[in-house]
Design a protein around this motif. Structure first.
Motif, mmCIF file in Angstrom:
data_model
loop_
_atom_site.group_PDB
_atom_site.id
_atom_site.type_symbol
_atom_site.label_atom_id
_atom_site.label_comp_id
_atom_site.label_asym_id
_atom_site.label_seq_id
_atom_site.Cartn_x
_atom_site.Cartn_y
_atom_site.Cartn_z
ATOM 1 N N GLN A 47 -10.294 21.798 -22.092
ATOM 2 C CA GLN A 47 -10.167 22.836 -23.085
ATOM 3 C C GLN A 47 -10.769 24.078 -22.612
ATOM 4 O OE1 GLN A 47 -12.781 21.524 -26.450
ATOM 5 N NE2 GLN A 47 -12.273 23.350 -27.661
ATOM 6 N N ASP A 48 -11.819 24.175 -21.764
ATOM 7 C CA ASP A 48 -12.092 25.384 -21.128
ATOM 8 C C ASP A 48 -11.157 26.226 -20.211
ATOM 9 O OD1 ASP A 48 -12.161 23.694 -18.750
ATOM 10 O OD2 ASP A 48 -14.138 24.101 -18.391
ATOM 11 N N LEU A 49 -9.953 25.472 -19.912
ATOM 12 C CA LEU A 49 -8.936 26.014 -19.428
ATOM 13 C C LEU A 49 -7.653 26.269 -20.181
ATOM 14 C CD1 LEU A 49 -8.949 24.322 -15.921
ATOM 15 C CD2 LEU A 49 -9.833 26.579 -16.331
ATOM 16 N N ALA A 50 -7.743 25.659 -21.322
ATOM 17 C CA ALA A 50 -6.575 26.044 -22.228
ATOM 18 C C ALA A 50 -6.053 27.322 -22.815
ATOM 19 C CB ALA A 50 -6.783 24.873 -23.383
ATOM 20 N N SER A 51 -7.092 28.111 -23.144
ATOM 21 C CA SER A 51 -6.801 29.401 -23.571
ATOM 22 C C SER A 51 -6.116 30.274 -22.440
ATOM 23 C CB SER A 51 -7.893 30.166 -24.017
ATOM 24 O OG SER A 51 -8.879 30.191 -23.109
ATOM 25 N N ASP A 52 -6.739 30.025 -21.073
ATOM 26 C CA ASP A 52 -5.974 30.855 -20.051
ATOM 27 C C ASP A 52 -4.424 30.368 -20.026
ATOM 28 O OD1 ASP A 52 -8.168 32.321 -19.371
ATOM 29 O OD2 ASP A 52 -8.678 31.484 -17.472
ATOM 30 N N PHE A 53 -4.287 28.870 -20.068
ATOM 31 C CA PHE A 53 -3.164 28.395 -19.608
ATOM 32 C C PHE A 53 -2.047 28.808 -21.020
ATOM 33 C CE2 PHE A 53 0.459 25.402 -19.998
ATOM 34 C CZ PHE A 53 0.863 25.716 -18.620
ATOM 35 N N LEU A 54 -2.639 28.970 -22.051
ATOM 36 C CA LEU A 54 -1.841 29.376 -23.381
ATOM 37 C C LEU A 54 -1.352 30.766 -22.942
ATOM 38 C CD1 LEU A 54 -0.632 29.195 -26.128
ATOM 39 C CD2 LEU A 54 -2.977 29.749 -27.188
ATOM 40 N N ARG A 55 -2.331 31.716 -22.496
ATOM 41 C CA ARG A 55 -1.804 32.971 -22.142
ATOM 42 C C ARG A 55 -0.936 33.242 -21.018
ATOM 43 N NH1 ARG A 55 -5.383 36.438 -20.365
ATOM 44 N NH2 ARG A 55 -7.095 34.841 -19.840
ATOM 45 N N PHE A 56 -1.011 32.250 -20.256
ATOM 46 C CA PHE A 56 -0.087 32.271 -19.165
ATOM 47 C C PHE A 56 1.593 31.947 -19.482
ATOM 48 C CE2 PHE A 56 2.518 29.750 -16.010
ATOM 49 C CZ PHE A 56 2.513 30.789 -14.975
ATOM 50 N N CYS A 156 5.154 34.721 -11.080
ATOM 51 C CA CYS A 156 4.903 34.766 -12.594
ATOM 52 C C CYS A 156 3.762 35.656 -12.926
ATOM 53 C CB CYS A 156 4.327 33.265 -12.911
ATOM 54 S SG CYS A 156 5.657 31.746 -12.904
ATOM 55 N N ALA A 157 3.846 36.064 -13.966
ATOM 56 C CA ALA A 157 2.791 36.967 -14.555
ATOM 57 C C ALA A 157 1.555 36.104 -14.874
ATOM 58 C CB ALA A 157 3.056 37.659 -15.860
ATOM 59 N N PHE A 162 -4.720 31.087 -13.710
ATOM 60 C CA PHE A 162 -3.314 30.751 -13.637
ATOM 61 C C PHE A 162 -2.375 31.567 -12.998
ATOM 62 C CE2 PHE A 162 -5.151 27.822 -16.593
ATOM 63 C CZ PHE A 162 -4.982 26.490 -15.940
ATOM 64 N N ALA A 163 -1.911 31.545 -12.102
ATOM 65 C CA ALA A 163 -0.681 32.525 -11.183
ATOM 66 C C ALA A 163 -0.110 31.573 -10.212
ATOM 67 C CB ALA A 163 -1.638 33.665 -10.455
ATOM 68 N N PRO A 244 -7.388 24.013 -10.619
ATOM 69 C CA PRO A 244 -8.231 23.758 -11.289
ATOM 70 C C PRO A 244 -8.668 22.453 -11.073
ATOM 71 C CG PRO A 244 -5.788 23.058 -12.200
ATOM 72 C CD PRO A 244 -5.708 24.022 -10.825
ATOM 73 N N PRO A 245 -10.067 22.179 -11.524
ATOM 74 C CA PRO A 245 -10.588 20.796 -11.144
ATOM 75 C C PRO A 245 -9.826 19.631 -11.558
ATOM 76 C CG PRO A 245 -12.154 22.467 -12.213
ATOM 77 C CD PRO A 245 -10.800 23.074 -12.351
ATOM 78 N N PHE A 246 -9.172 19.646 -12.651
ATOM 79 C CA PHE A 246 -8.518 18.537 -13.286
ATOM 80 C C PHE A 246 -7.179 18.913 -14.088
ATOM 81 C CE2 PHE A 246 -7.795 15.091 -16.684
ATOM 82 C CZ PHE A 246 -7.699 14.145 -15.699
ATOM 83 N N ALA A 247 -6.139 18.214 -13.981
ATOM 84 C CA ALA A 247 -4.906 18.599 -14.751
ATOM 85 C C ALA A 247 -3.972 17.528 -14.858
ATOM 86 C CB ALA A 247 -4.096 19.799 -14.130
#
Length: 268
Positions: A47-56, A156-157, A162-163, A244-247
């Motif tokens: 969850q702590d990475l989800a907002s960054d990935f959503l923006r990606f 990618c932008a 995330f890049a 990322p630590p886990f995916a």
């Protein structure tokens, strides 16, 4: 490692295909598996990475068009399938730690956590049906193999951590059929839409069409052009770069088959 392709492929619905996956009757490649039904790529992150990935994804809608997103800890997406479970309903998964691939299980029940958020991303397998219906040969489908996928030099932008590079699928067509393929796939922006490049693969960092980074090579015939579409495997290249630590992701070509009809994704 590529997994074998199941010989059982005649499913009337997405629900039937998912049932076959859960029962171990279906492994890996899902192109043309359940005609008419939308397939999706999968990305699962804490969850702590989800907002960054959503923006990606929002900044990169060609490779990452989101068609579903779960609540934290919930593996279900009833809008895509009443009995759908992201932990069991894909033929093959990939588990990543610190950007390294560490496992390719048939289900992720033992990896599931209460903080995980799942993203389902549109897949070009969905527009293959429209190409075939118009009389175009889709070479990977005709040959019964996975589509060719390549990491490119197209950046990618970035968003947050995330890049990375865009991944593309490649399908060969004659010049006239390539024009028609552009017209057809432009109607499906939710599953990558029109191609991002045609011909001259070296211009996007692809050295050898016979050596895809994911999937299988397909025959290029005299007079044909390679046509490249943005691909939902892009997040896997980005995960490898961002570490990322886990995916968790799908294995390339081993998609989630939903109950959503392909016709609902057409804008015309």
């Amino acid at each position: 490692m590529e997994q074998p392709i199941s010989t059982e492929r005649g499913f009337a619905t997405g629900a039937e295909a998912r049932r076959a996956v859960r029962e171990g009757r279906l492994s890996c490649q899902t192109s043309s598996l359940a005609p008419g039904f939308v397939q999706g790529n999968l990305v699962i992150l804490p969850q702590d990475l989800a907002s960054d990935f959503l923006r990606f994804c929002q900044r990169n809608p060609k490779p990452c068009p989101i068609i579903g997103m779960t609540e934290p800890g919930d593996p279900r997406l009833p809008d895509l399938g009443a009995d759908l479970d992201l932990r069991t309903d894909l033929p093959r998964y990939r588990v990543w730690r610190d950007g390294e691939l560490v496992d390719e299980p048939a289900d992720i029940l033992s990896h599931w956590r209460g903080d995980l958020v799942g993203f389902v991303i549109g897949c070009s397998f969905s527009f293959e049906e429209a190409l075939i219906a118009d009389g175009l040969e889709v070479r990977n489908v005709a040959a019964g193999v996975n589509v060719s996928m390549f990491r490119t030099s197209i950046p990618c932008a970035p968003a947050g951590r995330f890049a990375g590079p865009m991944v593309v699928t490649m399908r060969p067509f004659s010049p006239a059929d390539a024009i028609r393929a552009i017209q057809i796939t432009s109607r499906f922006p939710a599953v990558h839409g029109a191609p991002v490049h045609i011909g001259l693969p070296e211009q996007i960092g692809i050295a050898d069409l016979g050596k895809p980074d994911y999937g299988d090579p397909v025959e290029m015939r005299d007079g044909e052009l390679p046509v490249f579409w943005a691909c939902g495997v892009t997040p896997q290249a980005v995960i490898a770069a961002a570490r990322p630590p886990f995916a968790i992701t799908h294995a390339p070509g081993a998609m989630l088959v939903t109950d959503l009809k392909n016709s609902r994704l057409s804008i015309l």
